[in-house]
Enzyme design. Structure first.
Site, PDB file in Angstrom:
ATOM      1  N   GLY A 143       0.847  -1.192   0.000  1.00 49.26           N
ATOM      2  CA  GLY A 143       0.000   0.000   0.000  1.00 49.26           C
ATOM      3  C   GLY A 143       0.878   1.235   0.000  1.00 49.26           C
ATOM      4  CG  ASP A 188      -0.381   1.962  -5.769  1.00 44.62           C
ATOM      5  OD1 ASP A 188      -1.543   1.625  -6.072  1.00 44.62           O
ATOM      6  OD2 ASP A 188       0.241   1.480  -4.800  1.00 44.62           O
TER       7      ASP A 188
HETATM    8  C1  LIG Z   1      -3.787   3.489  -0.200  1.00 46.16           C
HETATM    9  S1  LIG Z   1      -2.606   2.878  -1.313  1.00 46.16           S
HETATM   10  C2  LIG Z   1      -3.297   1.335  -1.672  1.00 46.16           C
HETATM   11  C3  LIG Z   1      -2.969   0.869  -3.048  1.00 46.16           C
HETATM   12  O1  LIG Z   1      -1.809   0.024  -3.040  1.00 46.16           O
HETATM   13  C4  LIG Z   1      -2.206  -1.247  -3.511  1.00 46.16           C
HETATM   14  O2  LIG Z   1      -1.212  -1.929  -4.224  1.00 46.16           O
HETATM   15  P1  LIG Z   1      -0.377  -3.118  -3.488  1.00 46.16           P
HETATM   16  O3  LIG Z   1      -1.358  -3.932  -2.706  1.00 46.16           O
HETATM   17  O4  LIG Z   1       0.267  -3.865  -4.653  1.00 46.16           O
HETATM   18  O5  LIG Z   1       0.643  -2.406  -2.625  1.00 46.16           O
HETATM   19  C5  LIG Z   1      -3.372  -0.928  -4.412  1.00 46.16           C
HETATM   20  O6  LIG Z   1      -2.949  -0.347  -5.636  1.00 46.16           O
HETATM   21  C6  LIG Z   1      -4.107   0.061  -3.560  1.00 46.16           C
HETATM   22  O7  LIG Z   1      -5.070   0.854  -4.185  1.00 46.16           O
END
Ligand SMILES: CSC[C@H]1O[C@H](OP(=O)(O)O)[C@H](O)[C@@H]1O
EC number: 5.3.1.23
Length: 326
Positions: A46, A228
């Site tokens: 995240g 992101d």
């Molecule tokens: C609030 S940022 C969350 C954002 O990050 C996630 O990606 P990942 O789980 O690969 O780190 C996803 O894009 C979320 O929306």
């Protein structure tokens, strides 16, 4: 409520998100290699949480290498390179590196200030977004759809897209949440559903492929997602599957709202074409729960993110206002 990531004396402590929802456990990361592995395997994930991981990683390196700035800067580059798409990771590393000449204690203080700031900023951004959603959709119990996990697990605390859910629920204006399971790593099924269940929020889990139908069948009042990396023109990189959601929302005139801290905006990148999209291992697609679900050596396309053009986004809401400003 426990922070998703924090400093623990002489190590970084995280909630191990790979184990949820079945097992709630924390991990102590005492070396840079352990931190980088946790980032790459999404034990911590995240964008805002990665910003905190970057900053605390520099503090950990400064503790390990006590005064050897070159060694710390080498570690900092390895940490920033661990995942390319979320701008917050390198932003958090830079924020902590700024204190390096002042020594470990001040590097750590700088990193902890970033962690303290994160929850405050997320509450402000999500509160602003919740007001926007109510203005746009009406002050009534609303049916939101979200993708991946943009809750407290994706941040130091509170969350971004799910922060809107918490605000609307507290105001009595939430009917339920549709949570996309979010293949292949299932952040929605494993993490968002877990957060919503823990909070007692009514939700329905759905296959990503069912989301457009839910929108088409007028089952959704608003789509709310995280981000992101946001380019200067408002193009948004977010978990893969976000772009088709925006297409369906636009087709059916359902508001599509992105909630993110300003630290996720990258003004150095003019538009979404400049955002590096992380490609992840084929095994995430060819295997499910440790079982092979595709022919051995199947060729795979597994981008972890996609880019939603600004024209498909109703509003990008930050703690400072609606981006792009002006
Ligand atoms: C609030 S940022 C969350 C954002 O990050 C996630 O990606 P990942 O789980 O690969 O780190 C996803 O894009 C979320 O929306």
């Amino acid at each position: 409520m426990r922070r998703t990531i924090n400093w623990a004396g002489d190590a970084i402590e995280i909630i191990d998100q790979r184990a949820l929802p079945g097992v709630y456990r924390t991990l102590r990361l005492s070396t840079i290699d352990e931190l980088i592995d946790a980032i790459r395997t999404l034990a911590v994930r995240g964008a805002p949480a990665l910003g905190a991981a970057g900053a605390l990683g520099v503090a950990l390196s400064a503790l390990i290498h006590d005064g050897d700035e070159n060694a710390v800067r080498a570690d900092a580059k390895r940490i920033a390179d661990a995942r390319p798409t979320a701008v917050n990771l390198s932003w958090g590393v830079r924020r902590a590196l700024a204190f390096l000449p002042d020594g470990h204690e001040l590097v750590l203080a700088g990193a902890m200030a970033l962690l303290d700031e994160d929850e405050r900023v997320n509450r402000k951004a999500s509160e602003r977004a919740a007001e926007f959603v109510l203005d746009r959709c009406g002050r009534r119990p609303l049916r939101l759809l979200t993708h991946c996990n943009a809750g407290r697990l994706a941040t130091v605390g509170w969350g971004t897209a799910l922060g809107v859910v918490w605000h609307l629920r507290a105001a009595g204006h939430l009917d339920h949440v549709f949570a996309d399971e979010t293949r292949p790593l299932l952040q929605g099924a494993r993490l968002t559903a877990w957060e919503l269940a823990e909070a007692g929020v009514p939700y329905r889990l759905l296959p990503d492929s069912a989301a457009a139908s839910a929108i088409a069948r007028d089952l959704v009042d608003c789509v709310v997602v995280g981000a992101d990396r946001i380019a200067a023109n408002g193009d948004v990189a977010n978990k893969v599957g976000t772009y088709p959601l925006a297409l369906a929302a636009a087709r059916h005139r359902v508001p599509f709202v992105v909630v993110a801290p300003m630290s996720t905006v990258d003004p150095e990148i003019p538009d979404g074409g400049g955002i590096v999209i992380e490609e992840r291992p084929a095994g995430e697609v060819t295997e499910f729960a440790g079982h092979r679900v595709a022919p051995a050596n199947a060729a795979v396309f597994n981008p972890a993110f996609d880019v939603t053009p600004a024209e498909l986004i109703t509003a990008i809401v930050t703690e400072e206002g609606f981006y792009p400003f002006g």
